[in-house]
Design an enzyme around this catalytic site. Structure first.
Site, short mmCIF file in Angstrom:
data_model
loop_
_atom_site.label_atom_id
_atom_site.label_comp_id
_atom_site.label_asym_id
_atom_site.label_seq_id
_atom_site.Cartn_x
_atom_site.Cartn_y
_atom_site.Cartn_z
N GLY A 92 0.86 -1.18 0.00
CA GLY A 92 0.00 0.00 0.00
C GLY A 92 0.89 1.22 0.00
O GLY A 92 2.08 1.13 0.29
N GLY A 148 2.83 3.77 1.30
CA GLY A 148 3.36 4.04 2.63
C GLY A 148 3.81 5.48 2.80
O GLY A 148 4.05 5.94 3.92
N LYS A 177 4.39 12.33 -3.21
CA LYS A 177 5.23 11.24 -2.71
C LYS A 177 6.15 11.80 -1.64
O LYS A 177 6.88 12.76 -1.89
CB LYS A 177 6.04 10.67 -3.89
CG LYS A 177 6.87 9.46 -3.56
CD LYS A 177 7.39 8.83 -4.85
CE LYS A 177 8.41 7.74 -4.57
NZ LYS A 177 8.91 7.15 -5.81
N ASP A 184 8.79 6.11 7.67
CA ASP A 184 8.45 7.44 8.20
C ASP A 184 7.51 8.22 7.28
O ASP A 184 7.10 9.33 7.60
CB ASP A 184 9.72 8.25 8.46
CG ASP A 184 10.57 8.43 7.20
OD1 ASP A 184 10.13 7.98 6.11
OD2 ASP A 184 11.66 9.02 7.30
N ARG A 193 3.93 13.56 -8.20
CA ARG A 193 4.00 12.62 -9.30
C ARG A 193 2.69 12.64 -10.07
O ARG A 193 1.61 12.65 -9.48
CB ARG A 193 4.29 11.22 -8.75
CG ARG A 193 4.32 10.13 -9.81
CD ARG A 193 5.10 8.93 -9.36
NE ARG A 193 4.39 8.14 -8.35
CZ ARG A 193 4.91 7.05 -7.78
NH1 ARG A 193 6.13 6.64 -8.11
NH2 ARG A 193 4.23 6.38 -6.88
N ARG A 218 -1.57 -1.03 -10.44
CA ARG A 218 -0.40 -1.87 -10.70
C ARG A 218 -0.82 -3.33 -10.66
O ARG A 218 -1.91 -3.65 -10.18
CB ARG A 218 0.70 -1.62 -9.68
CG ARG A 218 0.18 -0.86 -8.54
CD ARG A 218 1.03 -0.57 -7.37
NE ARG A 218 0.78 0.82 -6.96
CZ ARG A 218 1.72 1.71 -6.78
NH1 ARG A 218 2.97 1.38 -6.91
NH2 ARG A 218 1.42 2.94 -6.44
N ASP A 251 4.54 -4.71 -7.61
CA ASP A 251 3.90 -3.47 -7.17
C ASP A 251 4.47 -2.26 -7.90
O ASP A 251 3.95 -1.16 -7.81
CB ASP A 251 4.03 -3.28 -5.65
CG ASP A 251 5.45 -3.48 -5.17
OD1 ASP A 251 5.99 -4.58 -5.37
OD2 ASP A 251 6.04 -2.54 -4.61
N ASN A 252 5.55 -2.48 -8.63
CA ASN A 252 6.15 -1.39 -9.40
C ASN A 252 5.93 -1.58 -10.90
O ASN A 252 6.68 -1.03 -11.71
CB ASN A 252 7.65 -1.28 -9.11
CG ASN A 252 7.90 -0.82 -7.68
OD1 ASN A 252 7.05 -0.18 -7.06
ND2 ASN A 252 9.06 -1.15 -7.14
N ASP A 294 8.15 4.23 -10.54
CA ASP A 294 8.99 4.00 -9.37
C ASP A 294 10.48 4.05 -9.69
O ASP A 294 11.12 3.03 -9.96
CB ASP A 294 8.63 2.68 -8.68
CG ASP A 294 8.38 2.95 -7.22
OD1 ASP A 294 9.20 3.64 -6.62
OD2 ASP A 294 7.36 2.49 -6.69
P1 AMP Z 1 9.24 0.70 -3.46
O1 AMP Z 1 10.06 -0.54 -3.56
O2 AMP Z 1 10.03 1.96 -3.47
O3 AMP Z 1 8.17 0.72 -4.49
O4 AMP Z 1 8.52 0.69 -2.04
C1 AMP Z 1 7.86 -0.43 -1.54
C2 AMP Z 1 6.88 -0.05 -0.46
O5 AMP Z 1 7.52 0.58 0.63
C3 AMP Z 1 5.78 0.88 -0.91
O6 AMP Z 1 4.58 0.39 -0.41
C4 AMP Z 1 6.15 2.19 -0.28
O7 AMP Z 1 5.01 2.97 -0.03
C5 AMP Z 1 6.84 1.77 0.99
N1 AMP Z 1 7.81 2.79 1.46
C6 AMP Z 1 8.99 3.11 0.89
N2 AMP Z 1 9.61 4.08 1.60
C7 AMP Z 1 8.81 4.38 2.64
C8 AMP Z 1 8.89 5.29 3.75
N3 AMP Z 1 9.92 6.11 3.90
N4 AMP Z 1 7.86 5.31 4.62
C9 AMP Z 1 6.82 4.50 4.47
N5 AMP Z 1 6.68 3.63 3.47
C10 AMP Z 1 7.66 3.55 2.57
MG MG Z 2 6.73 1.21 -5.42
#
Ligand code: AMP
Ligand code: MG
Length: 490
Positions: free
Chosen positions: A95, A97, A118, A130, A182, A189, A258-259, A268
């Site tokens: 989800g 984050g 973002k 965070d 963004r 996805r 998810d990407n 991403d």
């Molecule tokens: P990504 O591999 O960059 O697509 O991230 C995978 C997941 O980690 C996604 O669900 C993001 O929303 C979550 N995520 C990445 N960085 C953070 C962060 N600093 N705080 C909270 N969620 C994060």
């Molecule tokens: Mg992602």
């Protein structure tokens, strides 16, 4: 789809936000507002994109409070999207984050684009994160996504980066924080479908199929088996996208399901980077130790992801399991051929070939093999195929070149026509890693001119004349460029 919100237009800025995604079943989203930041300041603003979106580019240029999430634009209804995904092959629920969707901007031409912040603060999906993002990583996404757009490759866009005036803590200590705006055809996805399938909510699954098809594949309207038609269409767009990545040396670096956007846009920009010396084994991401997402693996991984997508649809392909699986297998199995077709078409354009001969694939293959063996720069080799022999006393390359010239003789086009086709498909400039890093270091220190100059150069990658005047942007990294590492946990 909801009626346009007239009040938001009247309130100025050019905002015209709708919320079709929010009308999908409740398991797909959670309302959540951005968390305010201390001292937002615009670092970079994409005026041209703002205009394309129908936003008032001048009036909004300095509105840091909007593009940090401190103040919502008129008509916004903020939410985080739920999704799951296979990360490095393993299923997880995820989800947004740290990303918050403000709504869908309707352009003057009637197109619909997600506008998402973002790094806008925690959401119910943040887990231990965070909810924030470092300035360097957000600027990196801005630079590379805009470079992809200029290269003609489908991609999410970057409208603004706003520094938050707050620090974020990462492995390398305290970094300045930022929020990226963004813009995407959507944020649907493969993982969105995985989430619904995992919840075994068939009604929601059918709604999601209908929504995705309507939003991104309206030409499928009336299809006999809509889930299957959607799978084929998504597969076709991904095959084309992979061929485009492979044609410019782009390494995505984190092709988790998810990407992978169902719109067919590149999404991403975490650990991605452009390959310099040609090598299919090229990996930049520090955490991709097995090279799962290496340059040469990308088409196969895309197919693997498409297979995960197909699995989510089994229950709606066919009421019985065996025929459903057979249909899925057939569709997924076609991916290889789809990719090959796009890849060879792209290679023909890069080689200046207008007609088709069965040996063209071998011709392209031997060039790549020579590039791999000699660690030749992927971008510059393609851009300079005509003149390379003069400087490289390489018998093998000279032989290849003679073969290529003979091949060019077997088509009616003139050298000028060949040159024009090649220049339109062989970029003269790409975002070279050392150039990007240099720009980000300066920008993090408060000096954005180096980045602005880089953005200007990257905006016209096929203008070879202009690029010749800036050899410093065309040269590969001085030394150890292949050692370049990108870091996740951004
Ligand atoms: P990504 O591999 O960059 O697509 O991230 C995978 C997941 O980690 C996604 O669900 C993001 O929303 C979550 N995520 C990445 N960085 C953070 C962060 N600093 N705080 C909270 N969620 C994060
Ligand atoms: Mg992602």
């Amino acid at each position: 789809m909801s009626e346009p919100d007239l009040s938001s237009r009247a309130a100025g800025g050019g905002w015209r936000l709708e919320h079709s995604y929010a009308q999908l079943p409740a398991l797909l989203h959670v309302a959540v507002a951005p968390t305010a930041v201390r001292a937002p300041q615009v670092v970079v603003w994409n005026r041209k994109l703002a205009e394309e979106l129908g936003l008032e580019a001048e009036a909004l240029a300095a509105r840091a409070e909007i593009f940090s999430g401190n103040r919502l634009p008129p008509g916004a209804a903020a939410l985080a999207q739920a999704y799951a995904g296979h990360q490095y092959g393993h299923f997880t629920t995820l989800g947004d984050g740290r990303a918050i969707l403000l709504g869908e901007q309707i352009t003057p031409g009637g197109q619909r684009f997600d506008v998402q912040l973002k790094g806008a603060g925690p959401t119910p999906f943040s887990r231990r994160g965070d909810g924030r993002a470092p300035l360097g990583a957000m600027l990196r996404e801005y630079v590379i996504s805009e470079a992809m757009q200029a290269l003609g490759i489908p991609t999410t866009r970057s409208l603004a980066v706003v520094a938050t005036g707050e620090d974020v803590w990462r492995q390398n200590g305290a970094r300045p924080g930022a929020v990226l705006t963004r813009v995407a055809a959507s944020h649907l996805r493969v993982g969105t479908f995985e989430w619904v399938a995992a919840r075994r909510d068939e009604a929601a699954l059918r709604a999601l199929v209908a929504y995705t098809a309507q939003r991104h594949y309206p030409e499928l309207a009336g299809a006999e088996n809509m889930p299957l038609a959607l799978l084929e269409a998504v597969s076709e767009r991904q095959a084309r996208l992979m061929a485009q990545w492979m044609g410019v040396g782009f390494v995505h670096g984190v092709m988790n399901t998810d990407n992978m956007a169902l719109s067919g846009e590149t999404i991403d920009y975490g650990p991605c980077a452009f390959m310099e010396a040609y090598d299919p084994a090229t990996v930049f991401s520090s955490i991709d130790r097995d090279g799962r997402y290496a340059f040469g693996n990308q088409p196969q991984i895309a197919q693997w992801n498409i297979a995960r997508f197909a699995e989510t649809l089994l229950t709606v392909f066919h009421p019985q399991e065996a025929p459903a699986i057979a249909l899925a297998n057939e569709a997924v199995g076609r991916f290889g051929e789809r990719f090959r077709r796009h890849w060879i078409a792209g290679m023909r354009r890069k080689l200046g070939l207008f007609n088709e001969e069965p040996e063209d694939e071998a011709l392209a293959g031997s060039l790549l093999e020579w590039m791999r063996a000699t660690k030749a720069d992927f971008t510059n080799t393609f851009a300079e195929l005509e003149t390379l022999g003069a400087t490289k006393a390489d018998g093998e390359f000279a032989a290849w070149q003679a073969r290529w010239r003979a091949r060019l003789e077997r088509q009616p086009q003139t050298a000028e026509e060949v040159g024009r086709l090649r220049r339109a498909h062989c970029p003269a400039v790409i975002p070279r890693n050392h150039r990007v890093e240099e720009a980000l270091v300066e920008a993090e220190a408060g000096e954005v001119r180096v980045m602005e100059r880089l953005l200007e150069v990257l905006a016209a990658p096929y203008d070879h004349e202009r690029a010749w005047a800036t050899p410093e942007y065309r040269a590969p990294a001085p030394e150890g460029g292949e050692e370049y590492r990108t870091f996740c946990g951004t």
